[in-house]
Scaffold this active site. Structure first.
Site, mmCIF file in Angstrom:
data_model
loop_
_atom_site.group_PDB
_atom_site.id
_atom_site.type_symbol
_atom_site.label_atom_id
_atom_site.label_comp_id
_atom_site.label_asym_id
_atom_site.label_seq_id
_atom_site.Cartn_x
_atom_site.Cartn_y
_atom_site.Cartn_z
ATOM 1 N N GLY A 166 9.113 -12.168 -93.944
ATOM 2 C CA GLY A 166 8.303 -13.341 -93.648
ATOM 3 C C GLY A 166 8.820 -14.090 -92.444
ATOM 4 N N SER A 215 13.810 -7.835 -94.325
ATOM 5 C CA SER A 215 13.802 -8.862 -93.296
ATOM 6 C C SER A 215 14.240 -10.209 -93.876
ATOM 7 C CB SER A 215 12.417 -8.945 -92.651
ATOM 8 O OG SER A 215 12.427 -9.765 -91.501
ATOM 9 N N MET A 216 13.385 -11.244 -93.882
ATOM 10 C CA MET A 216 13.795 -12.534 -94.438
ATOM 11 C C MET A 216 14.077 -12.444 -95.929
ATOM 12 S SD MET A 216 14.486 -14.641 -92.234
ATOM 13 C CE MET A 216 14.922 -16.222 -92.871
ATOM 14 N N HIS A 258 16.092 -6.496 -90.572
ATOM 15 C CA HIS A 258 15.218 -6.456 -89.411
ATOM 16 C C HIS A 258 15.138 -7.858 -88.851
ATOM 17 C CE1 HIS A 258 12.166 -4.761 -86.807
ATOM 18 N NE2 HIS A 258 11.374 -5.783 -87.062
ATOM 19 N N ASP A 280 14.074 -1.232 -88.112
ATOM 20 C CA ASP A 280 14.068 -1.266 -89.569
ATOM 21 C C ASP A 280 15.242 -0.448 -90.096
ATOM 22 O OD1 ASP A 280 11.772 -2.658 -89.244
ATOM 23 O OD2 ASP A 280 10.423 -1.105 -89.983
#
Length: 207
Positions: free
Chosen positions: A71, A100-101, A125, A182
């Site tokens: 996000g 990611s987040m 990421h 990634d």
């Protein structure tokens, strides 16, 4: 919030009347869920619950279950900061994917209390930004304000890297390389890298 979720009265200091606040049974047991993209709405909801429940009882730990594709960076940093602010420990548990987040929130749990279940996946990421909008008054280009926001976003991105560096076992040069693309990890690999502390423990031991 779903229809039918119970509410409890809470009076903000200085107010005469109480406000009705959503609070279901799982929240009462300190079980919180991040099961979507990290955005303003879910970050505000989870942060509000943590603060409210901490006021109610600051001795009981939180258990934040994470299954998130990632996000936006600002809501993610806001939730991370709230996790560090509240008195109770925040256990983070990856039950699907923390990407990611999502992985940033996972690593933000209390050190020694970050968990990935056996088939969970973790992905590092670069977090996404929500600042960028074209300036319609300038032929669809980017305004000076946009470049200022870009500079701020770069600083936030560096802050995120610093958090990973401080709270994991990943050397800085490897961390920067991993975040350029990634980088998927199994639960065991996430433990080796210090993103989580435990893998696949028995639920009875956890609770």
């Amino acid at each position: 919030m779903p229809i039918g979720v119970p509410k409890v009265p809470f009076r903000i200091p200085g107010d005469e009347d109480a406000t009705w606040v959503d609070l279901n049974r799982l929240y009462r047991e300190r079980f919180l869920f991040l099961g979507q993209e990290v955005d303003d709405e879910i970050s505000n909801q989870l942060a509000g619950l943590m603060v409210y429940l901490s006021i109610e009882d600051e001795t009981r730990d939180f258990f934040l279950f994470i299954n998130s594709p990632g996000g936006f960076i600002v809501p993610g940093v806001f939730l991370f900061d709230t996790m560090q602010l509240v008195g109770p420990y925040v256990h983070t548990i990856c039950i699907g994917i923390a990407a990611s987040m999502g992985s940033f929130i996972l690593v933000g749990g209390e050190i020694t209390k970050r968990i990935a279940l056996p088939y969970a996946r973790v992905m590092l990421h670069q977090p996404a930004g929500s600042y960028f909008e074209e300036d319609e008054d300038d032929g669809g280009g980017y305004s000076c304000e946009t470049f200022n926001e870009l500079e701020e976003l770069c600083q936030l991105h560096q802050d995120v890297i610093n958090v990973y560096r401080q709270r994991t076992k990943i050397p800085l040069e490897i961390l920067v390389l991993k975040m350029e693309r990634d980088a998927f990890m199994s639960a065991e690999e996430a433990q080796i890298h210090g993103i989580v502390d435990l893998v696949g423990i028995e639920m009875d031991d956890l609770f």
